[in-house]
Design a protein around this motif. Structure first.
Motif, PDB file in Angstrom:
ATOM      1  N   GLU A  24       0.855  -1.177   0.000  1.00  0.00           N
ATOM      2  CA  GLU A  24       0.000   0.000   0.000  1.00  0.00           C
ATOM      3  C   GLU A  24       0.891   1.227   0.000  1.00  0.00           C
ATOM      4  OE1 GLU A  24      -3.208   1.326   3.001  1.00  0.00           O
ATOM      5  OE2 GLU A  24      -3.493  -0.823   2.629  1.00  0.00           O
ATOM      6  N   ARG A  25       0.544   2.174  -0.800  1.00  0.00           N
ATOM      7  CA  ARG A  25       1.325   3.410  -0.851  1.00  0.00           C
ATOM      8  C   ARG A  25       0.801   4.382   0.184  1.00  0.00           C
ATOM      9  NH1 ARG A  25       3.835   6.327  -5.816  1.00  0.00           N
ATOM     10  NH2 ARG A  25       4.396   8.268  -4.821  1.00  0.00           N
ATOM     11  N   GLY A  26       1.674   4.843   1.056  1.00  0.00           N
ATOM     12  CA  GLY A  26       1.292   5.810   2.079  1.00  0.00           C
ATOM     13  C   GLY A  26       1.272   7.212   1.509  1.00  0.00           C
ATOM     14  N   PRO A  27       0.587   8.133   2.165  1.00  0.00           N
ATOM     15  CA  PRO A  27       0.454   9.497   1.637  1.00  0.00           C
ATOM     16  C   PRO A  27       1.792  10.219   1.478  1.00  0.00           C
ATOM     17  CG  PRO A  27      -0.622   9.281   3.788  1.00  0.00           C
ATOM     18  CD  PRO A  27      -0.111   7.935   3.415  1.00  0.00           C
ATOM     19  N   ALA A  28       2.779   9.925   2.315  1.00  0.00           N
ATOM     20  CA  ALA A  28       4.068  10.612   2.229  1.00  0.00           C
ATOM     21  C   ALA A  28       5.130   9.743   1.565  1.00  0.00           C
ATOM     22  CB  ALA A  28       4.525  11.017   3.625  1.00  0.00           C
ATOM     23  N   CYS A  29       4.731   8.613   1.010  1.00  0.00           N
ATOM     24  CA  CYS A  29       5.689   7.688   0.418  1.00  0.00           C
ATOM     25  C   CYS A  29       6.115   8.183  -0.960  1.00  0.00           C
ATOM     26  CB  CYS A  29       5.068   6.300   0.295  1.00  0.00           C
ATOM     27  SG  CYS A  29       6.218   5.071  -0.314  1.00  0.00           S
ATOM     28  N   GLY A  30       7.387   8.057  -1.239  1.00  0.00           N
ATOM     29  CA  GLY A  30       7.911   8.428  -2.544  1.00  0.00           C
ATOM     30  C   GLY A  30       9.160   7.625  -2.829  1.00  0.00           C
ATOM     31  N   LEU A  31       9.670   7.734  -4.046  1.00  0.00           N
ATOM     32  CA  LEU A  31      10.850   6.966  -4.422  1.00  0.00           C
ATOM     33  C   LEU A  31      12.048   7.178  -3.495  1.00  0.00           C
ATOM     34  CD1 LEU A  31      10.821   7.123  -8.313  1.00  0.00           C
ATOM     35  CD2 LEU A  31      10.437   5.140  -6.862  1.00  0.00           C
ATOM     36  N   PRO A  32      12.322   8.401  -3.054  1.00  0.00           N
ATOM     37  CA  PRO A  32      13.474   8.561  -2.163  1.00  0.00           C
ATOM     38  C   PRO A  32      13.370   7.718  -0.886  1.00  0.00           C
ATOM     39  CG  PRO A  32      12.855  10.677  -3.046  1.00  0.00           C
ATOM     40  CD  PRO A  32      11.767   9.696  -3.450  1.00  0.00           C
ATOM     41  N   ALA A  33      12.171   7.429  -0.437  1.00  0.00           N
ATOM     42  CA  ALA A  33      12.006   6.586   0.744  1.00  0.00           C
ATOM     43  C   ALA A  33      12.480   5.161   0.485  1.00  0.00           C
ATOM     44  CB  ALA A  33      10.540   6.567   1.187  1.00  0.00           C
ATOM     45  N   HIS A  34      12.554   4.780  -0.775  1.00  0.00           N
ATOM     46  CA  HIS A  34      12.971   3.425  -1.155  1.00  0.00           C
ATOM     47  C   HIS A  34      14.336   3.431  -1.826  1.00  0.00           C
ATOM     48  CE1 HIS A  34       9.052   1.795  -0.157  1.00  0.00           C
ATOM     49  NE2 HIS A  34       8.561   2.895  -0.701  1.00  0.00           N
TER      50      HIS A  34
END
Length: 116
Positions: free
Chosen positions: A14-24
């Protein structure tokens, strides 16, 4: 098994509201490092065989993998004009690349693949 399937394959993510590529970034970097190293080894083997086509193919793979990390890092100082223009075609509201020429199909009704 490499654990790749466990890490990415078929999960109920599930994609969280603040999730983005830099988080991964670390996960993506590990993938790019592995694939980039494989491409470098393929290049070396092709050079040893004198196979220019395979050498260029492996070099292209390596450049593509490297480009992914540069994009995530927002390393605009390393982008070519062509890369820059293609990155600008990403519709970030839909997380979708808009292929050049797609504007010609904007009035065409969308359908799902395989739909009759």
């Amino acid at each position: 098994m490499t654990g790749l399937g466990d890490k990415f394959g078929g999960g109920a993510w599930e994609r969280g509201p603040a999730c983005g590529l830099p988080a991964h970034y670390l996960e993506i970097q590990a993938l790019c490092d592995a694939l980039g190293h494989a491409a470098q080894q393929e290049m070396t083997e092709a050079i040893e065989r004198g196979d220019a086509v395979s050498r260029e193919r492996a070099y292209g793979k390596w450049l593509g993998v490297r480009g992914i990390l540069r994009a995530i890092e927002a390393r605009a100082d390393e982008w070519t004009p062509r890369e820059w223009s293609m990155l600008e075609r990403i519709d970030w509201t839909h997380n979708q690349f808009r292929f050049p020429g797609i504007e010609a199909f904007e009035d065409v009704a969308l359908s799902e693949p395989g739909a009759i």
